[in-house]
Design an enzyme around this catalytic site. Structure first.
Site, PDB file in Angstrom:
ATOM      1  N   HIS A  10       0.777  -1.362  -0.037  1.00  0.00           N
ATOM      2  CA  HIS A  10      -0.007   0.178   0.077  1.00  0.00           C
ATOM      3  C   HIS A  10       0.838   1.189  -0.056  1.00  0.00           C
ATOM      4  O   HIS A  10       1.458   1.619   1.054  1.00  0.00           O
ATOM      5  CB  HIS A  10      -0.872   0.186   1.233  1.00  0.00           C
ATOM      6  CG  HIS A  10      -1.982   1.167   1.302  1.00  0.00           C
ATOM      7  ND1 HIS A  10      -3.145   1.076   1.255  1.00  0.00           N
ATOM      8  CD2 HIS A  10      -1.718   2.502   1.073  1.00  0.00           C
ATOM      9  CE1 HIS A  10      -3.802   2.201   1.296  1.00  0.00           C
ATOM     10  NE2 HIS A  10      -2.877   2.997   1.036  1.00  0.00           N
ATOM     11  N   HIS A  50       1.409   5.438  -1.800  1.00  0.00           N
ATOM     12  CA  HIS A  50       1.107   6.788  -2.474  1.00  0.00           C
ATOM     13  C   HIS A  50       2.513   7.090  -3.143  1.00  0.00           C
ATOM     14  O   HIS A  50       3.338   7.640  -2.199  1.00  0.00           O
ATOM     15  CB  HIS A  50       0.569   7.639  -1.547  1.00  0.00           C
ATOM     16  CG  HIS A  50      -0.798   6.959  -1.062  1.00  0.00           C
ATOM     17  ND1 HIS A  50      -1.845   7.413  -1.636  1.00  0.00           N
ATOM     18  CD2 HIS A  50      -1.011   6.456  -0.006  1.00  0.00           C
ATOM     19  CE1 HIS A  50      -2.884   6.704  -0.892  1.00  0.00           C
ATOM     20  NE2 HIS A  50      -2.294   6.297   0.046  1.00  0.00           N
ATOM     21  N   VAL A  51       2.739   7.382  -4.387  1.00  0.00           N
ATOM     22  CA  VAL A  51       3.998   7.991  -4.775  1.00  0.00           C
ATOM     23  C   VAL A  51       3.658   9.130  -5.578  1.00  0.00           C
ATOM     24  O   VAL A  51       4.489   9.915  -6.051  1.00  0.00           O
ATOM     25  CB  VAL A  51       4.759   7.072  -6.075  1.00  0.00           C
ATOM     26  CG1 VAL A  51       5.342   5.919  -5.149  1.00  0.00           C
ATOM     27  CG2 VAL A  51       3.875   6.693  -6.927  1.00  0.00           C
ATOM     28  N   ARG A  52       2.330   9.744  -5.529  1.00  0.00           N
ATOM     29  CA  ARG A  52       1.917  10.721  -6.220  1.00  0.00           C
ATOM     30  C   ARG A  52       2.487  10.771  -7.843  1.00  0.00           C
ATOM     31  O   ARG A  52       2.551   9.853  -8.400  1.00  0.00           O
ATOM     32  CB  ARG A  52       2.518  12.274  -5.644  1.00  0.00           C
ATOM     33  CG  ARG A  52       2.249  12.207  -4.225  1.00  0.00           C
ATOM     34  CD  ARG A  52       0.802  11.912  -3.828  1.00  0.00           C
ATOM     35  NE  ARG A  52       0.472  12.242  -2.232  1.00  0.00           N
ATOM     36  CZ  ARG A  52      -0.281  11.570  -1.691  1.00  0.00           C
ATOM     37  NH1 ARG A  52      -1.350  10.637  -2.131  1.00  0.00           N
ATOM     38  NH2 ARG A  52      -0.473  11.725  -0.228  1.00  0.00           N
ATOM     39  N   ASN A  86      -4.974   7.395  -6.204  1.00  0.00           N
ATOM     40  CA  ASN A  86      -6.064   8.545  -5.853  1.00  0.00           C
ATOM     41  C   ASN A  86      -5.051   9.944  -6.210  1.00  0.00           C
ATOM     42  O   ASN A  86      -4.707  10.628  -5.487  1.00  0.00           O
ATOM     43  CB  ASN A  86      -6.232   8.612  -4.489  1.00  0.00           C
ATOM     44  CG  ASN A  86      -5.147   8.698  -3.309  1.00  0.00           C
ATOM     45  OD1 ASN A  86      -4.091   8.289  -3.518  1.00  0.00           O
ATOM     46  ND2 ASN A  86      -5.017   9.253  -2.204  1.00  0.00           N
ATOM     47  N   LYS A 104      -9.496   0.068  -5.895  1.00  0.00           N
ATOM     48  CA  LYS A 104      -9.419   0.571  -4.570  1.00  0.00           C
ATOM     49  C   LYS A 104     -10.727   1.427  -4.294  1.00  0.00           C
ATOM     50  O   LYS A 104     -11.271   2.066  -5.002  1.00  0.00           O
ATOM     51  CB  LYS A 104      -8.297   1.763  -4.330  1.00  0.00           C
ATOM     52  CG  LYS A 104      -8.021   2.337  -3.281  1.00  0.00           C
ATOM     53  CD  LYS A 104      -7.874   1.645  -2.008  1.00  0.00           C
ATOM     54  CE  LYS A 104      -7.878   2.217  -0.580  1.00  0.00           C
ATOM     55  NZ  LYS A 104      -6.807   2.870  -0.162  1.00  0.00           N
ATOM     56  N   HIS A 141     -10.401   1.258   1.683  1.00  0.00           N
ATOM     57  CA  HIS A 141     -10.502   2.215   2.875  1.00  0.00           C
ATOM     58  C   HIS A 141     -11.453   2.104   3.657  1.00  0.00           C
ATOM     59  O   HIS A 141     -12.661   2.575   3.566  1.00  0.00           O
ATOM     60  CB  HIS A 141     -10.229   3.789   2.359  1.00  0.00           C
ATOM     61  CG  HIS A 141      -9.887   4.747   3.361  1.00  0.00           C
ATOM     62  ND1 HIS A 141      -8.730   5.306   3.458  1.00  0.00           N
ATOM     63  CD2 HIS A 141     -10.787   5.247   4.375  1.00  0.00           C
ATOM     64  CE1 HIS A 141      -8.774   6.212   4.786  1.00  0.00           C
ATOM     65  NE2 HIS A 141      -9.798   6.212   5.192  1.00  0.00           N
ATOM     66  N   HIS A 147      -4.370  -0.698   5.965  1.00  0.00           N
ATOM     67  CA  HIS A 147      -4.128   0.125   7.081  1.00  0.00           C
ATOM     68  C   HIS A 147      -5.215   0.211   8.223  1.00  0.00           C
ATOM     69  O   HIS A 147      -5.627   1.239   8.637  1.00  0.00           O
ATOM     70  CB  HIS A 147      -3.858   1.827   6.645  1.00  0.00           C
ATOM     71  CG  HIS A 147      -4.844   2.129   5.798  1.00  0.00           C
ATOM     72  ND1 HIS A 147      -6.266   2.357   6.014  1.00  0.00           N
ATOM     73  CD2 HIS A 147      -4.749   2.914   4.705  1.00  0.00           C
ATOM     74  CE1 HIS A 147      -6.846   3.305   5.059  1.00  0.00           C
ATOM     75  NE2 HIS A 147      -6.067   3.271   4.484  1.00  0.00           N
ATOM     76  N   LEU A 173      -5.204   9.204   7.895  1.00  0.00           N
ATOM     77  CA  LEU A 173      -6.358   8.585   8.011  1.00  0.00           C
ATOM     78  C   LEU A 173      -6.154   7.191   7.569  1.00  0.00           C
ATOM     79  O   LEU A 173      -5.513   6.951   6.619  1.00  0.00           O
ATOM     80  CB  LEU A 173      -7.336   9.267   7.027  1.00  0.00           C
ATOM     81  CG  LEU A 173      -7.791  10.668   7.733  1.00  0.00           C
ATOM     82  CD1 LEU A 173      -8.765  11.686   6.614  1.00  0.00           C
ATOM     83  CD2 LEU A 173      -8.748  10.642   9.185  1.00  0.00           C
ATOM     84  N   ASP A 183       1.429   2.762   3.527  1.00  0.00           N
ATOM     85  CA  ASP A 183       0.271   3.799   3.225  1.00  0.00           C
ATOM     86  C   ASP A 183       1.514   5.228   3.287  1.00  0.00           C
ATOM     87  O   ASP A 183       1.010   6.158   4.043  1.00  0.00           O
ATOM     88  CB  ASP A 183      -0.730   4.011   4.310  1.00  0.00           C
ATOM     89  CG  ASP A 183      -1.803   4.858   3.871  1.00  0.00           C
ATOM     90  OD1 ASP A 183      -1.570   5.176   2.818  1.00  0.00           O
ATOM     91  OD2 ASP A 183      -2.368   5.339   4.717  1.00  0.00           O
ATOM     92  N   HIS A 216       3.091  14.501   1.169  1.00  0.00           N
ATOM     93  CA  HIS A 216       2.475  15.913   1.074  1.00  0.00           C
ATOM     94  C   HIS A 216       3.366  17.061   1.140  1.00  0.00           C
ATOM     95  O   HIS A 216       4.297  16.790   2.031  1.00  0.00           O
ATOM     96  CB  HIS A 216       1.266  16.235   1.980  1.00  0.00           C
ATOM     97  CG  HIS A 216       0.095  15.313   1.718  1.00  0.00           C
ATOM     98  ND1 HIS A 216      -0.876  15.258   0.924  1.00  0.00           N
ATOM     99  CD2 HIS A 216      -0.184  14.024   2.522  1.00  0.00           C
ATOM    100  CE1 HIS A 216      -1.798  14.497   1.104  1.00  0.00           C
ATOM    101  NE2 HIS A 216      -1.447  13.937   2.176  1.00  0.00           N
ATOM    102  N   ALA A 275      -4.120  14.894   5.435  1.00  0.00           N
ATOM    103  CA  ALA A 275      -3.777  13.487   6.059  1.00  0.00           C
ATOM    104  C   ALA A 275      -2.848  12.664   5.278  1.00  0.00           C
ATOM    105  O   ALA A 275      -2.617  12.524   4.080  1.00  0.00           O
ATOM    106  CB  ALA A 275      -5.112  12.862   6.188  1.00  0.00           C
TER     107      ALA A 275
HETATM  108  O1  DOR Z   1      -3.448   9.636   5.740  1.00  0.00           O
HETATM  109  C1  DOR Z   1      -3.906   9.548   4.481  1.00  0.00           C
HETATM  110  N1  DOR Z   1      -3.184   9.742   3.466  1.00  0.00           N
HETATM  111  N2  DOR Z   1      -4.723   8.296   4.483  1.00  0.00           N
HETATM  112  C2  DOR Z   1      -5.373   8.018   3.133  1.00  0.00           C
HETATM  113  O2  DOR Z   1      -6.007   7.403   2.945  1.00  0.00           O
HETATM  114  C3  DOR Z   1      -4.957   8.821   1.779  1.00  0.00           C
HETATM  115  C4  DOR Z   1      -3.691   9.414   2.084  1.00  0.00           C
HETATM  116  C5  DOR Z   1      -3.268  10.322   0.935  1.00  0.00           C
HETATM  117  O3  DOR Z   1      -3.323  10.000  -0.047  1.00  0.00           O
HETATM  118  O4  DOR Z   1      -2.530  11.203   1.271  1.00  0.00           O
HETATM  119 ZN    ZN Z   2      -3.517   5.100   1.568  1.00  0.00          ZN
END
Ligand code: DOR
Ligand code: ZN
Length: 344
Positions: free
Chosen positions: A14, A16-18, A42, A99, A136, A174, A219, A247, A251, A263
């Site tokens: 799980h 996120h790499v943007r 996302n 997802k 989620h 998560h 989150l 996860d 940011h 988050a």
């Molecule tokens: O804390 C989080 N950040 N929870 C998520 O479900 C999404 C993630 C994000 O994409 O920043």
């Molecule tokens: Zn996530």
């Protein structure tokens, strides 16, 4: 006392790499530790077609440093109207999962699902094609206390969904509560769960120690200590239904240190080090390899990795920040000593 452990190369189930310039910072961090990672869809706009997933995979592969082997495993973002046909195209393109974000649950979830029944034809296609559903697991109703949203999701959404699709493989992503750990442990082989390093290391006090600490806000939010203890017990139990998913969610620092801070905790720079710390704290380093390197691959029906990584008990301090496109990225534990270190 163990000073060094060598594990089969792990995977991150799980991540996120943007996109864009951010990839240049975060992809090398993950590729230095993990052989594969499940890439969250996302983005803005979300990844909703097989063609978009393939193009995104190419951009991620381009950010892998020369000489490193890393395979991004792609996912699609479930919406109220993701066509069942897209599932067949996704399967052909090598997409492994879809997802589910309940609409409004978290970062970039506006396009998420408003009513799970609207997605039933698509879930049917996923069950048929062997595409996993990643969840989620939080309800979004403002009437439900933020700290209760995971437990309520299990009762109200996940149990009915799993009754209706008994052979759809589902990963509760998560997990943050003892209720979720118990539910997953008692379920059949079609349900698994990922656990983050930060939910194994911290309880909700971390967000408020000496003032509000936005870099500990994610989150589902960190919960009380009893839940953290239950999560560590699940992760170190040797039960193959529980496996590693960081996860890690980068940011820009100025958007976390903000009146409505985003988050997400960034942990990819030191993920295995933090998991080793959490397992070591309960004398369970011997359980780390199954959790990090075997159980996820087995659940997804993918081959286990070859090759190894080594972690040493050796204190080091991650940098205060990394470049993140035009912005700055502050990792979890920035400027703070970590007891375990990946050997290079
Ligand atoms: O804390 C989080 N950040 N929870 C998520 O479900 C999404 C993630 C994000 O994409 O920043
Ligand atoms: Zn996530």
């Amino acid at each position: 006392m163990t000073r060094e452990i060598t594990l089969t190369r792990p995977d991150d189930w799980h991540l996120h790499v943007r996109d864009g310039a951010a990839l240049e910072t975060v992809v090398p961090h993950t590729a230095a530790q993990f052989a594969r990672a499940i890439i969250m869809p996302n983005l803005k706009p979300p990844v909703t077609t097989a063609a978009q997933a393939v193009a995104y995979r190419d951009r991620i592969r381009s950010a892998v440093p020369a000489g490193m082997a890393f395979e991004p495993l792609m996912t699609l973002y479930l919406t109220d109207n993701l066509p069942p046909d897209e599932i067949r195209r996704a399967k052909e393109a090598g997409v492994v999962a879809v997802k589910l974000y309940p609409a409004g649950a978290t970062t970039n979830s506006d396009a998420g699902v408003t009513d799970i029944r609207k997605t039933y034809a698509t879930l049917e296609a996923m069950q048929r094609e062997g595409i996993l559903l990643l969840v989620h697991g939080e309800v979004t109703s403002p009437d439900i206390d933020l700290f209760d949203r995971e437990a309520v999701f299990i009762e109200e959404q996940l149990m009915p969904l799993r009754r209706d699709f008994p052979e759809l493989k589902v990963v509760m992503e998560h997990i943050t509560t003892k209720e979720a750990a118990q539910y997953v442990a008692s379920a059949d082989r079609y349900l698994g769960a990922t656990l983050t390093a930060h939910h194994l290391l911290y309880n909700r006090n971390a967000i408020f120690t000496g003032g509000i600490r936005p870099h500990y806000y994610c989150l589902p939010v960190l919960k009380r200590e009893t839940h953290r203890v239950a999560l560590v017990a699940a992760a170190t139990s040797g039960n193959p239904k529980f496996f590693l998913g960081t996860d890690s969610a980068p940011h820009p620092a100025h958007l976390k240190e903000h009146a409505t801070g985003c988050a997400g905790c960034y942990t990819a720079h030191a993920a295995m080090e933090m998991y080793a710390e959490a397992f070591d704290a309960v004398g369970a380093l011997d359980k780390l390899e199954g959790f990090a390197s075997f159980f996820g691959a087995d659940f997804y029906g993918l081959p286990r990795n070859t090759g190894t990584i080594t972690l040493r008990k050796e204190s080091w301090t991650p940098p205060e920040s990394f470049a993140f496109g035009e912005a700055e990225l502050k990792p979890l534990r920035s400027g703070e000593a970590l007891p375990w270190r990946l050997a290079v």
